[in-house]
Enzyme design. Structure first.
Site, PDB file in Angstrom:
ATOM      1  N   ASP A 104      50.299  55.382  38.127  1.00  0.00           N
ATOM      2  CA  ASP A 104      49.783  54.291  37.569  1.00  0.00           C
ATOM      3  C   ASP A 104      48.265  54.594  37.414  1.00  0.00           C
ATOM      4  O   ASP A 104      47.343  53.703  37.560  1.00  0.00           O
ATOM      5  CB  ASP A 104      49.942  52.968  38.242  1.00  0.00           C
ATOM      6  CG  ASP A 104      51.341  52.663  38.151  1.00  0.00           C
ATOM      7  OD1 ASP A 104      52.347  53.170  37.113  1.00  0.00           O
ATOM      8  OD2 ASP A 104      51.735  51.895  39.050  1.00  0.00           O
TER       9      ASP A 104
ATOM     10  N   LYS B 288      47.455  57.625  33.145  1.00  0.00           N
ATOM     11  CA  LYS B 288      47.918  58.742  32.363  1.00  0.00           C
ATOM     12  C   LYS B 288      48.116  58.351  30.691  1.00  0.00           C
ATOM     13  O   LYS B 288      48.087  59.235  30.101  1.00  0.00           O
ATOM     14  CB  LYS B 288      49.384  59.205  33.137  1.00  0.00           C
ATOM     15  CG  LYS B 288      48.924  59.823  34.513  1.00  0.00           C
ATOM     16  CD  LYS B 288      50.211  60.332  35.245  1.00  0.00           C
ATOM     17  CE  LYS B 288      51.294  59.119  35.306  1.00  0.00           C
ATOM     18  NZ  LYS B 288      50.948  58.116  36.392  1.00  0.00           N
TER      19      LYS B 288
ATOM     20  N   LYS C 287      47.213  56.208  28.892  1.00  0.00           N
ATOM     21  CA  LYS C 287      45.963  55.981  28.249  1.00  0.00           C
ATOM     22  C   LYS C 287      45.444  57.306  27.803  1.00  0.00           C
ATOM     23  O   LYS C 287      44.868  57.566  26.401  1.00  0.00           O
ATOM     24  CB  LYS C 287      45.023  55.070  28.969  1.00  0.00           C
ATOM     25  CG  LYS C 287      43.662  55.121  28.288  1.00  0.00           C
ATOM     26  CD  LYS C 287      42.439  54.198  28.889  1.00  0.00           C
ATOM     27  CE  LYS C 287      40.942  54.992  28.168  1.00  0.00           C
ATOM     28  NZ  LYS C 287      40.033  53.924  28.102  1.00  0.00           N
TER      29      LYS C 287
ATOM     30  N   GLY D 241      56.003  53.907  33.748  1.00  0.00           N
ATOM     31  CA  GLY D 241      55.422  52.914  32.627  1.00  0.00           C
ATOM     32  C   GLY D 241      54.089  53.371  32.282  1.00  0.00           C
ATOM     33  O   GLY D 241      53.148  53.103  33.138  1.00  0.00           O
ATOM     34  N   HIS D 242      54.002  53.618  31.076  1.00  0.00           N
ATOM     35  CA  HIS D 242      52.799  54.225  30.744  1.00  0.00           C
ATOM     36  C   HIS D 242      52.096  53.238  29.618  1.00  0.00           C
ATOM     37  O   HIS D 242      52.835  53.173  28.718  1.00  0.00           O
ATOM     38  CB  HIS D 242      52.890  55.709  29.975  1.00  0.00           C
ATOM     39  CG  HIS D 242      53.148  56.762  31.186  1.00  0.00           C
ATOM     40  ND1 HIS D 242      53.400  58.011  30.799  1.00  0.00           N
ATOM     41  CD2 HIS D 242      53.396  56.646  32.548  1.00  0.00           C
ATOM     42  CE1 HIS D 242      53.746  58.747  32.177  1.00  0.00           C
ATOM     43  NE2 HIS D 242      53.813  57.646  33.131  1.00  0.00           N
TER      44      HIS D 242
ATOM     45  N   ARG E 249      75.407  69.341  40.491  1.00  0.00           N
ATOM     46  CA  ARG E 249      76.218  70.121  39.179  1.00  0.00           C
ATOM     47  C   ARG E 249      77.239  69.121  38.630  1.00  0.00           C
ATOM     48  O   ARG E 249      78.260  69.608  38.207  1.00  0.00           O
ATOM     49  CB  ARG E 249      76.547  71.509  39.557  1.00  0.00           C
ATOM     50  CG  ARG E 249      75.574  72.383  39.598  1.00  0.00           C
ATOM     51  CD  ARG E 249      75.650  73.492  40.854  1.00  0.00           C
ATOM     52  NE  ARG E 249      75.691  72.777  42.114  1.00  0.00           N
ATOM     53  CZ  ARG E 249      76.092  73.681  43.246  1.00  0.00           C
ATOM     54  NH1 ARG E 249      76.162  74.805  43.082  1.00  0.00           N
ATOM     55  NH2 ARG E 249      76.081  72.719  44.536  1.00  0.00           N
TER      56      ARG E 249
ATOM     57  N   GLN F 211      54.634  59.654  37.353  1.00  0.00           N
ATOM     58  CA  GLN F 211      54.478  59.317  38.681  1.00  0.00           C
ATOM     59  C   GLN F 211      53.159  60.049  39.144  1.00  0.00           C
ATOM     60  O   GLN F 211      52.379  60.235  38.366  1.00  0.00           O
ATOM     61  CB  GLN F 211      55.651  59.790  39.442  1.00  0.00           C
ATOM     62  CG  GLN F 211      56.933  58.829  39.504  1.00  0.00           C
ATOM     63  CD  GLN F 211      57.617  59.167  38.215  1.00  0.00           C
ATOM     64  OE1 GLN F 211      58.035  60.374  37.991  1.00  0.00           O
ATOM     65  NE2 GLN F 211      57.720  58.278  37.388  1.00  0.00           N
TER      66      GLN F 211
HETATM   67  P1  GDP Z   1      50.060  55.125  34.071  1.00  0.00           P
HETATM   68  O1  GDP Z   1      51.544  55.105  34.710  1.00  0.00           O
HETATM   69  O2  GDP Z   1      49.302  56.376  34.846  1.00  0.00           O
HETATM   70  O3  GDP Z   1      50.175  55.528  32.745  1.00  0.00           O
HETATM   71  O4  GDP Z   1      49.340  53.924  34.181  1.00  0.00           O
HETATM   72  P2  GDP Z   1      49.786  52.371  33.916  1.00  0.00           P
HETATM   73  O5  GDP Z   1      49.884  52.288  32.365  1.00  0.00           O
HETATM   74  O6  GDP Z   1      51.188  52.202  34.744  1.00  0.00           O
HETATM   75  O7  GDP Z   1      48.818  51.679  34.575  1.00  0.00           O
HETATM   76  C1  GDP Z   1      47.355  51.524  34.194  1.00  0.00           C
HETATM   77  C2  GDP Z   1      46.866  50.206  34.019  1.00  0.00           C
HETATM   78  O8  GDP Z   1      45.506  50.230  33.887  1.00  0.00           O
HETATM   79  C3  GDP Z   1      47.244  49.914  32.449  1.00  0.00           C
HETATM   80  O9  GDP Z   1      47.669  48.506  32.310  1.00  0.00           O
HETATM   81  C4  GDP Z   1      46.201  50.337  31.629  1.00  0.00           C
HETATM   82  O10 GDP Z   1      46.178  49.623  30.407  1.00  0.00           O
HETATM   83  C5  GDP Z   1      45.015  49.983  32.345  1.00  0.00           C
HETATM   84  N1  GDP Z   1      43.840  50.953  32.193  1.00  0.00           N
HETATM   85  C6  GDP Z   1      43.927  52.165  31.955  1.00  0.00           C
HETATM   86  N2  GDP Z   1      42.725  52.580  32.008  1.00  0.00           N
HETATM   87  C7  GDP Z   1      41.885  51.581  32.422  1.00  0.00           C
HETATM   88  C8  GDP Z   1      40.361  51.572  32.417  1.00  0.00           C
HETATM   89  O11 GDP Z   1      39.457  52.513  32.449  1.00  0.00           O
HETATM   90  N3  GDP Z   1      40.164  50.037  32.727  1.00  0.00           N
HETATM   91  C9  GDP Z   1      40.934  48.943  32.933  1.00  0.00           C
HETATM   92  N4  GDP Z   1      40.450  48.023  33.250  1.00  0.00           N
HETATM   93  N5  GDP Z   1      42.133  49.369  32.705  1.00  0.00           N
HETATM   94  C10 GDP Z   1      42.729  50.583  32.433  1.00  0.00           C
HETATM   95  P1  IMO Z   2      54.046  56.147  36.413  1.00  0.00           P
HETATM   96  O1  IMO Z   2      54.372  57.200  35.641  1.00  0.00           O
HETATM   97  C1  IMO Z   2      53.899  54.270  40.429  1.00  0.00           C
HETATM   98  C2  IMO Z   2      57.438  54.785  43.068  1.00  0.00           C
HETATM   99  C3  IMO Z   2      58.440  53.599  43.178  1.00  0.00           C
HETATM  100  C4  IMO Z   2      58.823  54.004  44.542  1.00  0.00           C
HETATM  101  C5  IMO Z   2      58.909  55.430  44.559  1.00  0.00           C
HETATM  102  C6  IMO Z   2      60.322  55.984  44.402  1.00  0.00           C
HETATM  103  O2  IMO Z   2      54.035  54.766  35.655  1.00  0.00           O
HETATM  104  O3  IMO Z   2      52.828  56.346  37.241  1.00  0.00           O
HETATM  105  P2  IMO Z   2      61.896  55.779  42.285  1.00  0.00           P
HETATM  106  O4  IMO Z   2      62.222  54.532  41.228  1.00  0.00           O
HETATM  107  O5  IMO Z   2      61.127  56.918  41.176  1.00  0.00           O
HETATM  108  O6  IMO Z   2      63.011  56.225  42.908  1.00  0.00           O
HETATM  109  O7  IMO Z   2      60.935  55.226  43.181  1.00  0.00           O
HETATM  110  O8  IMO Z   2      58.139  55.834  43.652  1.00  0.00           O
HETATM  111  N1  IMO Z   2      57.388  55.237  41.546  1.00  0.00           N
HETATM  112  C7  IMO Z   2      56.023  54.797  41.035  1.00  0.00           C
HETATM  113  N2  IMO Z   2      54.947  54.300  41.338  1.00  0.00           N
HETATM  114  N3  IMO Z   2      54.019  54.752  39.353  1.00  0.00           N
HETATM  115  C8  IMO Z   2      55.358  55.158  38.747  1.00  0.00           C
HETATM  116  O9  IMO Z   2      55.346  55.965  37.608  1.00  0.00           O
HETATM  117  C9  IMO Z   2      56.193  55.390  39.554  1.00  0.00           C
HETATM  118  N4  IMO Z   2      57.604  55.884  39.639  1.00  0.00           N
HETATM  119  C10 IMO Z   2      57.928  55.686  40.833  1.00  0.00           C
HETATM  120  O10 IMO Z   2      57.546  52.472  43.287  1.00  0.00           O
HETATM  121  O11 IMO Z   2      57.841  53.893  45.753  1.00  0.00           O
HETATM  122 MG    MG Z   3      52.690  53.698  35.528  1.00  0.00          MG
END
Ligand code: GDP
Ligand code: IMO
Ligand code: MG
Length: 430
Positions: free
Chosen positions: A13, A16, A18, A40-41, A144, A226
């Site tokens: 989170d 990535k 963005k 969740g991107h 497998r 992740q």
């Molecule tokens: P990812 O899993 O690495 O793609 O990240 P997520 O989308 O799960 O979480 C990142 C959150 O931060 C999302 O809600 C983005 O819209 C938000 N975000 C990304 N860059 C920025 C930033 O520079 N500032 C703020 N305030 N939010 C950001």
């Molecule tokens: P993105 O790509 C943050 C965490 C879960 C848990 C552990 C194992 O959005 O950054 P799983 O369901 O993979 O077996 O869970 O990994 N986890 C994440 N935490 N961002 C993610 O993906 C994650 N995907 C899995 O919360 O701790």
């Molecule tokens: Mg995410």
């Protein structure tokens, strides 16, 4: 070689999605190579938010071909839904924009049910998974028994493989976890329905497609899911996901050699967050942690769970740089730190009376590590509308500079808001 890997350097989170969206305007291919719908991107364009779980984050750019490689565990029902939503919103117009590898592992409802049943019965030992079936699907691959995406298009093979795979799962779910009965006919029906929806995106050999593109000097982004510390081998085991989240995984999950890679960009939040269980030395259980969560809107894009928040951890980041071979950083969510009088950064740990700068990998050590902080002055200005690096407040500059110089790594990008246009470039991408 024009391959760039974009990976999370913390616990996921980091932003990535963005960054991949922003970089995709200059890229020919965007490849997802591991993980599944646990990701969740989030992409924000002109104030409109799109959350992607399996579709690569280049999909909003017609110029980029999105590829789902062999290393991904593919929840075909969720992917079919995700594609339908994109089509409905006019964001995916041409089937040529998305290629799905015949070798990807299929994830079905019983994987999700098993993941959730295990977590429910685990009590205090919960991993805190996303419940998306990731562990059980990768287990099938390793033992497998996996159904591959290509198997969906031969009904006899599919029936046979499903029966073999379900034998054990049915026993586990019904006898051990006392779940509702597994209905093989229903599973088959749903799989065939999803297969029909996904058929136009089928690609027998995505490794070959990417290889040919590399030979033609096309620009390729590899989109990690992740983050480093969730890696199955090098993360905070057992509180990790079930795939390799490191840069090296891009080559394996896609099926290309390491020579394809030119840069590894570590996406790094300007503070730290984590969802689920496991050690987190700089976690803040106080009002500062609460403020980071509220201002940063730190709620999971996949599960909606609230993210644990804390200060930036340079010990963990040094480890991420080393094990990924990160060549530069993108520093995200700097805007969230506006208004703090003092911002702390962890530069070392105290572990059993010793000061350590190398990340402790032995089980249990990280739980005992106490962060040692350096304090930096904060800034009051709202920086979310700034368009030029030179217009940032001096203390924001100093904060970024401190991180870059402590890690001896260049920062290519600063992010000051969720929007595509809230991105400041310090160096061109290609
Ligand atoms: P990812 O899993 O690495 O793609 O990240 P997520 O989308 O799960 O979480 C990142 C959150 O931060 C999302 O809600 C983005 O819209 C938000 N975000 C990304 N860059 C920025 C930033 O520079 N500032 C703020 N305030 N939010 C950001
Ligand atoms: P993105 O790509 C943050 C965490 C879960 C848990 C552990 C194992 O959005 O950054 P799983 O369901 O993979 O077996 O869970 O990994 N986890 C994440 N935490 N961002 C993610 O993906 C994650 N995907 C899995 O919360 O701790
Ligand atoms: Mg995410």
């Amino acid at each position: 070689m024009p391959g760039i890997i974009v990976i999370g350097s913390q616990w996921g989170d980091e932003g990535k999605g963005k960054v991949v969206d922003v970089f995709s305007s200059q890229s020919d291919y965007v490849v997802r190579y591991q993980g599944g719908a646990n990701a969740g991107h989030t992409l924000v364009v002109d104030g409109k938010k799109t959350v992607l779980h399996l579709v690569p984050s280049g999909i909003l750019h017609q110029n980029a071909v999105c590829v789902i490689g062999a290393g991904v565990v593919l929840d075909i029902e969720k992917l079919a839904e995700e594609i339908s939503a994109l089509q409905k919103n006019g964001l995916l117009k041409d089937a040529k924009q998305l290629l799905i590898s015949d070798s990807a592992t299929v994830l079905l409802s019983y994987h999700r049910e098993l993941d959730q049943a295990r977590e429910k019965s685990a009590g205090l030992e919960k991993i805190g998974t996303t419940g998306k079936g990731i562990g059980p699907a990768y287990e099938d691959r390793a033992s497998r028994k996996a159904i591959l995406f290509g198997d969906l298009f031969n009904e006899d093979t599919l029936k046979e493989k499903l029966a073999a795979s379900l034998k054990e799962k049915k026993f586990l779910l019904e006898k051990m976890y006392k779940s509702s009965p597994v209905q093989i006919d229903k599973v088959l029906e749903n799989a065939l329905k999803a297969a029909e929806k996904l058929a136009p995106f089928r690609c027998r050999d995505t490794s070959l497609v990417v290889h040919k593109a590399l030979k033609q000097n096309k620009k390729i982004l590899f989109e990690g899911a992740q983050g480093t510390l969730l890696d199955i081998l090098h993360g905070t085991y057992p509180y990790v996901t079930s795939s390799s989240t490191l840069a090296g995984s891009a080559c394996i999950g896609t099926g290309v050699g390491p020579g394809a890679i030119d840069k590894v960009i570590g996406i790094t939040k300007a503070y730290t967050t984590r969802v689920g269980s496991g050690p987190f030395p700089t976690e803040l259980g106080d009002e500062i942690g609460e403020r980071l969560r509220t201002v940063g809107q730190e709620f999971g894009a996949t599960t909606g769970r609230s993210r644990r928040c804390g200060w930036l951890d340079l010990v963990a980041l040094r480890y991420a740089l080393r094990i990924n071979g990160i060549t530069s950083l993108a520093l995200m969510k700097l805007d969230v730190l506006s208004g703090f009088k003092e911002i702390k950064i962890c530069t070392a740990y105290e572990l059993d009376g010793q000061i350590v700068k190398d990340y402790p990998v032995s089980p249990g050590d990280l739980e005992r590590a106490k962060p040692i902080y350096q304090s930096l002055s904060g800034w009051n200005e709202d920086i979310s509308n700034i368009k030029n690096v030179k217009d940032l407040p001096k203390n924001t500059h100093d904060y970024a500079q401190f991180i870059g110089s402590e890690l001896a790594t260049p920062i290519d990008v600063l992010s000051v808001g969720p929007g595509r246009d809230q991105t400041l470039w310090l160096k061109p991408l290609f």
